[in-house]
Design a protein around this motif. Structure first.
Motif, PDB file in Angstrom:
ATOM      1  N   GLN A   1       0.858  -1.176   0.000  1.00 35.32           N
ATOM      2  CA  GLN A   1       0.000   0.000   0.000  1.00 35.32           C
ATOM      3  C   GLN A   1       0.896   1.229   0.000  1.00 35.32           C
ATOM      4  O   GLN A   1       1.968   1.219   0.570  1.00 35.32           O
ATOM      5  CB  GLN A   1      -0.888   0.003   1.250  1.00 35.32           C
ATOM      6  CG  GLN A   1      -2.016  -0.998   1.153  1.00 35.32           C
ATOM      7  CD  GLN A   1      -2.982  -0.878   2.326  1.00 35.32           C
ATOM      8  OE1 GLN A   1      -2.718  -0.149   3.282  1.00 35.32           O
ATOM      9  NE2 GLN A   1      -4.086  -1.582   2.249  1.00 35.32           N
ATOM     10  N   GLY A   2       0.467   2.266  -0.672  1.00 34.84           N
ATOM     11  CA  GLY A   2       1.269   3.486  -0.718  1.00 34.84           C
ATOM     12  C   GLY A   2       2.169   3.559  -1.931  1.00 34.84           C
ATOM     13  O   GLY A   2       2.806   4.585  -2.156  1.00 34.84           O
ATOM     14  N   VAL A   3       2.262   2.470  -2.678  1.00 38.64           N
ATOM     15  CA  VAL A   3       3.010   2.494  -3.947  1.00 38.64           C
ATOM     16  C   VAL A   3       1.971   2.385  -5.062  1.00 38.64           C
ATOM     17  O   VAL A   3       1.364   1.322  -5.238  1.00 38.64           O
ATOM     18  CB  VAL A   3       4.020   1.330  -4.044  1.00 38.64           C
ATOM     19  CG1 VAL A   3       4.798   1.400  -5.368  1.00 38.64           C
ATOM     20  CG2 VAL A   3       4.983   1.354  -2.863  1.00 38.64           C
ATOM     21  N   PRO A   4       1.722   3.479  -5.793  1.00 40.51           N
ATOM     22  CA  PRO A   4       0.669   3.446  -6.811  1.00 40.51           C
ATOM     23  C   PRO A   4       0.915   2.356  -7.853  1.00 40.51           C
ATOM     24  O   PRO A   4       2.034   2.194  -8.339  1.00 40.51           O
ATOM     25  CB  PRO A   4       0.741   4.839  -7.455  1.00 40.51           C
ATOM     26  CG  PRO A   4       1.371   5.705  -6.415  1.00 40.51           C
ATOM     27  CD  PRO A   4       2.331   4.816  -5.686  1.00 40.51           C
TER      28      PRO A   4
END
Ligand code: PRP
Ligand code: ADE
Length: 172
Positions: free
Chosen positions: A162-165
């Motif tokens: 999560q947090g890495v597009p």
């Protein structure tokens, strides 16, 4: 659904029984479809392009090179073992149907450089996760990843940090 989605061809039983292969070659062969697919993959990165798009051999090269040209960035190859001529870093991983190691030139990306990973198909996610680990080990700033097709049923997103597009032009 994008207008080119009908050009994605299912090939059951390739490369092994039980695998339904997503064949992207009809998309590549159609000028309008190829252009629209690259544009869809480029859109999320247009405002703040990376220094380079990192393509994963071999089908990832096609889209990473096109994105680099479209957004005026560099292109960096992540390759299968034994293909890159200079000093490399490697990362081992498991795939839906095979391969287990990828490599990158140690000097391909300057420390802290923003990069975007590119591949054609996201299946189990093993390849893209391996590329993420490889680029991070190298000190790159991985802004995210772009794929043409995400095979949603395999739920690679559940394994992706999560947090890495992670942008897919099409979910199938
Ligand atoms: O999400 P995963 O389960 O890791 O699978 C996706 C990977 O599999 C395919 O590569 P392939 O090994 O078929 O190589 P190719 O691009 O050279 O055809 C595809 O191009 C991705 O790189
Ligand atoms: N089902 C699939 N179709 C195309 N490429 C793939 N890479 C891994 N799984 C795949």
């Amino acid at each position: 659904m994008p207008h080119w989605s009908h050009l994605l061809r299912d090939v059951p039983g390739f490369p092994r029984p039980g695998i339904v292969f997503k064949d992207i070659t009809p998309v590549l062969a159609d000028a309008a479809a190829f252009a629209a697919a690259v544009e869809a993959m480029a859109t999320p990165w247009r405002e703040a392009p990376p220094v380079a798009f990192v393509g994963i051999e071999s089908r990832g090269f096609i889209f990473a090179a096109a994105l680099a040209q479209r957004l005026g960035t560099g292109f960096v190859p992540v390759r299968k073992p034994g293909k890159l001529p200079a000093h490399t870093l490697h990362h081992d991983y498991a795939l839906e149907y095979g391969r287990d190691r990828i490599e990158i030139h140690v000097d391909a990306v300057p420390p802290g450089a923003p990069v975007v990973l590119v591949d054609d198909v996201l299946a189990t996610g093993g390849t893209l996760l391996a590329a993420l680990a490889l680029l991070r080990a190298q000190g790159a700033d991985v802004l995210g990843a772009a794929v043409l097709v995400e095979l949603s049923a395999l739920d690679a997103r559940a394994r992706w940090p999560q947090g890495v597009p992670l942008h897919a032009a099409l979910r199938a």
